[in-house]
Design a protein around this motif. Structure first.
Motif, PDB file in Angstrom:
ATOM      1  N   GLN A 112     -19.738  17.251 -17.779  1.00 49.64           N
ATOM      2  CA  GLN A 112     -20.850  16.835 -16.913  1.00 49.64           C
ATOM      3  C   GLN A 112     -20.381  16.695 -15.463  1.00 49.64           C
ATOM      4  O   GLN A 112     -21.075  17.099 -14.536  1.00 49.64           O
ATOM      5  CB  GLN A 112     -21.460  15.516 -17.406  1.00 49.64           C
ATOM      6  N   LYS A 113     -19.188  16.119 -15.262  1.00 50.20           N
ATOM      7  CA  LYS A 113     -18.644  15.966 -13.905  1.00 50.20           C
ATOM      8  C   LYS A 113     -18.391  17.341 -13.268  1.00 50.20           C
ATOM      9  O   LYS A 113     -18.534  17.501 -12.058  1.00 50.20           O
ATOM     10  CB  LYS A 113     -17.347  15.161 -13.910  1.00 50.20           C
ATOM     11  N   ALA A 114     -18.022  18.326 -14.080  1.00 47.15           N
ATOM     12  CA  ALA A 114     -17.751  19.670 -13.559  1.00 47.15           C
ATOM     13  C   ALA A 114     -19.016  20.305 -12.985  1.00 47.15           C
ATOM     14  O   ALA A 114     -18.942  21.160 -12.098  1.00 47.15           O
ATOM     15  CB  ALA A 114     -17.163  20.550 -14.664  1.00 47.15           C
ATOM     16  N   LYS A 115     -20.166  19.892 -13.463  1.00 47.87           N
ATOM     17  CA  LYS A 115     -21.436  20.468 -13.006  1.00 47.87           C
ATOM     18  C   LYS A 115     -21.941  19.833 -11.712  1.00 47.87           C
ATOM     19  O   LYS A 115     -22.784  20.402 -11.033  1.00 47.87           O
ATOM     20  CB  LYS A 115     -22.496  20.299 -14.092  1.00 47.87           C
ATOM     21  N   THR A 116     -21.431  18.669 -11.357  1.00 52.52           N
ATOM     22  CA  THR A 116     -21.915  17.973 -10.171  1.00 52.52           C
ATOM     23  C   THR A 116     -21.213  18.482  -8.915  1.00 52.52           C
ATOM     24  O   THR A 116     -20.072  18.913  -8.968  1.00 52.52           O
ATOM     25  CB  THR A 116     -21.725  16.446 -10.302  1.00 52.52           C
ATOM     26  N   LYS A 117     -21.915  18.402  -7.815  1.00 47.44           N
ATOM     27  CA  LYS A 117     -21.328  18.799  -6.535  1.00 47.44           C
ATOM     28  C   LYS A 117     -20.948  17.590  -5.696  1.00 47.44           C
ATOM     29  O   LYS A 117     -20.496  17.720  -4.577  1.00 47.44           O
ATOM     30  CB  LYS A 117     -22.318  19.682  -5.767  1.00 47.44           C
ATOM     31  N   LYS A 118     -21.112  16.405  -6.268  1.00 54.89           N
ATOM     32  CA  LYS A 118     -20.799  15.172  -5.557  1.00 54.89           C
ATOM     33  C   LYS A 118     -19.336  14.780  -5.816  1.00 54.89           C
ATOM     34  O   LYS A 118     -18.922  14.640  -6.971  1.00 54.89           O
ATOM     35  CB  LYS A 118     -21.725  14.059  -6.045  1.00 54.89           C
ATOM     36  N   PRO A 119     -18.530  14.602  -4.766  1.00 56.78           N
ATOM     37  CA  PRO A 119     -17.138  14.182  -4.963  1.00 56.78           C
ATOM     38  C   PRO A 119     -17.050  12.792  -5.610  1.00 56.78           C
ATOM     39  O   PRO A 119     -17.941  11.960  -5.446  1.00 56.78           O
ATOM     40  CB  PRO A 119     -16.567  14.150  -3.545  1.00 56.78           C
ATOM     41  N   PHE A 120     -15.959  12.565  -6.315  1.00 51.68           N
ATOM     42  CA  PHE A 120     -15.723  11.313  -7.030  1.00 51.68           C
ATOM     43  C   PHE A 120     -14.233  10.982  -6.968  1.00 51.68           C
ATOM     44  O   PHE A 120     -13.405  11.863  -6.738  1.00 51.68           O
ATOM     45  CB  PHE A 120     -16.185  11.434  -8.497  1.00 51.68           C
ATOM     46  N   PRO A 121     -13.870   9.716  -7.188  1.00 55.27           N
ATOM     47  CA  PRO A 121     -12.449   9.343  -7.175  1.00 55.27           C
ATOM     48  C   PRO A 121     -11.744   9.729  -8.477  1.00 55.27           C
ATOM     49  O   PRO A 121     -12.358   9.712  -9.555  1.00 55.27           O
ATOM     50  CB  PRO A 121     -12.473   7.828  -7.003  1.00 55.27           C
ATOM     51  N   ILE A 122     -10.473  10.068  -8.347  1.00 56.43           N
ATOM     52  CA  ILE A 122      -9.611  10.299  -9.514  1.00 56.43           C
ATOM     53  C   ILE A 122      -8.254   9.688  -9.202  1.00 56.43           C
ATOM     54  O   ILE A 122      -7.726   9.842  -8.091  1.00 56.43           O
ATOM     55  CB  ILE A 122      -9.462  11.799  -9.870  1.00 56.43           C
ATOM     56  N   TRP A 123      -7.725   8.948 -10.171  1.00 55.83           N
ATOM     57  CA  TRP A 123      -6.417   8.301  -9.993  1.00 55.83           C
ATOM     58  C   TRP A 123      -5.567   8.489 -11.240  1.00 55.83           C
ATOM     59  O   TRP A 123      -6.045   8.334 -12.361  1.00 55.83           O
ATOM     60  CB  TRP A 123      -6.569   6.806  -9.703  1.00 55.83           C
ATOM     61  N   VAL A 124      -4.307   8.829 -11.006  1.00 53.23           N
ATOM     62  CA  VAL A 124      -3.287   8.901 -12.049  1.00 53.23           C
ATOM     63  C   VAL A 124      -2.361   7.718 -11.819  1.00 53.23           C
ATOM     64  O   VAL A 124      -1.876   7.524 -10.702  1.00 53.23           O
ATOM     65  CB  VAL A 124      -2.486  10.216 -11.967  1.00 53.23           C
ATOM     66  N   ASN A 125      -2.129   6.931 -12.849  1.00 54.61           N
ATOM     67  CA  ASN A 125      -1.252   5.763 -12.733  1.00 54.61           C
ATOM     68  C   ASN A 125      -0.230   5.769 -13.852  1.00 54.61           C
ATOM     69  O   ASN A 125      -0.540   6.151 -14.985  1.00 54.61           O
ATOM     70  CB  ASN A 125      -2.061   4.457 -12.844  1.00 54.61           C
ATOM     71  N   TYR A 126       0.964   5.329 -13.516  1.00 53.05           N
ATOM     72  CA  TYR A 126       1.985   5.035 -14.519  1.00 53.05           C
ATOM     73  C   TYR A 126       2.548   3.670 -14.174  1.00 53.05           C
ATOM     74  O   TYR A 126       3.011   3.451 -13.049  1.00 53.05           O
ATOM     75  CB  TYR A 126       3.112   6.073 -14.548  1.00 53.05           C
ATOM     76  N   ASN A 127       2.468   2.744 -15.113  1.00 52.47           N
ATOM     77  CA  ASN A 127       2.978   1.396 -14.867  1.00 52.47           C
ATOM     78  C   ASN A 127       3.448   0.804 -16.188  1.00 52.47           C
ATOM     79  O   ASN A 127       2.641   0.383 -17.007  1.00 52.47           O
ATOM     80  CB  ASN A 127       1.890   0.515 -14.246  1.00 52.47           C
ATOM     81  N   ASP A 128       4.743   0.793 -16.383  1.00 54.86           N
ATOM     82  CA  ASP A 128       5.312   0.210 -17.599  1.00 54.86           C
ATOM     83  C   ASP A 128       5.885  -1.183 -17.337  1.00 54.86           C
ATOM     84  O   ASP A 128       6.615  -1.725 -18.153  1.00 54.86           O
ATOM     85  CB  ASP A 128       6.377   1.125 -18.200  1.00 54.86           C
ATOM     86  N   GLY A 129       5.561  -1.754 -16.177  1.00 57.32           N
ATOM     87  CA  GLY A 129       6.080  -3.060 -15.807  1.00 57.32           C
ATOM     88  C   GLY A 129       7.352  -2.976 -14.997  1.00 57.32           C
ATOM     89  O   GLY A 129       7.731  -3.936 -14.333  1.00 57.32           O
ATOM     90  N   VAL A 130       8.030  -1.845 -15.020  1.00 56.40           N
ATOM     91  CA  VAL A 130       9.254  -1.625 -14.251  1.00 56.40           C
ATOM     92  C   VAL A 130       9.013  -0.521 -13.224  1.00 56.40           C
ATOM     93  O   VAL A 130       9.217  -0.692 -12.037  1.00 56.40           O
ATOM     94  CB  VAL A 130      10.436  -1.253 -15.176  1.00 56.40           C
ATOM     95  N   GLN A 131       8.587   0.610 -13.703  1.00 53.02           N
ATOM     96  CA  GLN A 131       8.327   1.761 -12.845  1.00 53.02           C
ATOM     97  C   GLN A 131       6.822   1.870 -12.597  1.00 53.02           C
ATOM     98  O   GLN A 131       6.022   1.792 -13.532  1.00 53.02           O
ATOM     99  CB  GLN A 131       8.832   3.039 -13.509  1.00 53.02           C
ATOM    100  N   LYS A 132       6.452   2.056 -11.317  1.00 55.79           N
ATOM    101  CA  LYS A 132       5.045   2.208 -10.957  1.00 55.79           C
ATOM    102  C   LYS A 132       4.885   3.470 -10.120  1.00 55.79           C
ATOM    103  O   LYS A 132       5.621   3.660  -9.151  1.00 55.79           O
ATOM    104  CB  LYS A 132       4.549   1.007 -10.152  1.00 55.79           C
ATOM    105  N   GLU A 133       3.942   4.310 -10.502  1.00 57.60           N
ATOM    106  CA  GLU A 133       3.613   5.502  -9.732  1.00 57.60           C
ATOM    107  C   GLU A 133       2.100   5.651  -9.708  1.00 57.60           C
ATOM    108  O   GLU A 133       1.420   5.300 -10.667  1.00 57.60           O
ATOM    109  CB  GLU A 133       4.233   6.753 -10.364  1.00 57.60           C
ATOM    110  N   LYS A 134       1.594   6.196  -8.595  1.00 65.07           N
ATOM    111  CA  LYS A 134       0.154   6.384  -8.457  1.00 65.07           C
ATOM    112  C   LYS A 134      -0.085   7.635  -7.621  1.00 65.07           C
ATOM    113  O   LYS A 134       0.609   7.870  -6.637  1.00 65.07           O
ATOM    114  CB  LYS A 134      -0.481   5.171  -7.783  1.00 65.07           C
ATOM    115  N   ALA A 135      -1.084   8.420  -8.007  1.00 64.73           N
ATOM    116  CA  ALA A 135      -1.459   9.614  -7.250  1.00 64.73           C
ATOM    117  C   ALA A 135      -2.952   9.839  -7.421  1.00 64.73           C
ATOM    118  O   ALA A 135      -3.534   9.470  -8.442  1.00 64.73           O
ATOM    119  CB  ALA A 135      -0.679  10.826  -7.734  1.00 64.73           C
TER     120      ALA A 135
END
Length: 131
Positions: A74-97
């Motif tokens: 459904q999101k692929a059909k829309t032309k309206k931009p939306f946020p996307i976040w990738v997170n990794y957080n194991d309590g020691v290492q934190k990454e976000k993109a």
């Protein structure tokens, strides 16, 4: 000793957690261009030109049976931009993109086999950042 656990990697699309990833590499996030370019003059002077391209690409691979598959279609059909976040957080290492403005480039290809296959979604992020 360092450890890694895939269960600490998450993806949110427009505030919704995506589930049902396929095995193997299931999330990939990267800038589309290098951060700078270099050139050397005839006299040997190095010139560094900053790249101001804010684009990035996030690719996720879902199982064919993922509960998030229909939502992303459904999101692929829309032309309206939306946020996307990738997170990794194991309590020691934190990454976000990710970023606040993204769209799905195209619907994933279909493959049918004697076992469940994968569906790959590629997101173009217009204001890509990494932490």
């Amino acid at each position: 000793m360092a450890t890694y656990d895939a269960k600490y990697a998450t993806v949110t699309v427009d505030g919704r957690y995506i589930t049902g990833f396929d095995d193997g590499t299931f999330i990939k996030a990267e800038k589309d261009e290098e951060s700078f370019q270099t050139k050397v003059s005839a006299m040997g002077e190095v010139i560094v030109s900053e790249t101001n391209n804010p684009l990035g690409t996030i690719t996720i691979t879902l199982s064919q049976t993922s509960p998030s598959y229909s939502y992303l279609m459904q999101k692929a059909k829309t032309k309206k931009p939306f946020p996307i976040w990738v997170n990794y957080n194991d309590g020691v290492q934190k990454e976000k993109a990710g970023g606040t403005q993204a769209r799905i480039k195209k619907s994933p290809g279909k493959e049918f086999s004697d076992e469940a296959s994968s569906r790959e979604f590629e997101f173009q992020v217009f204001d890509y950042t990494e932490e």
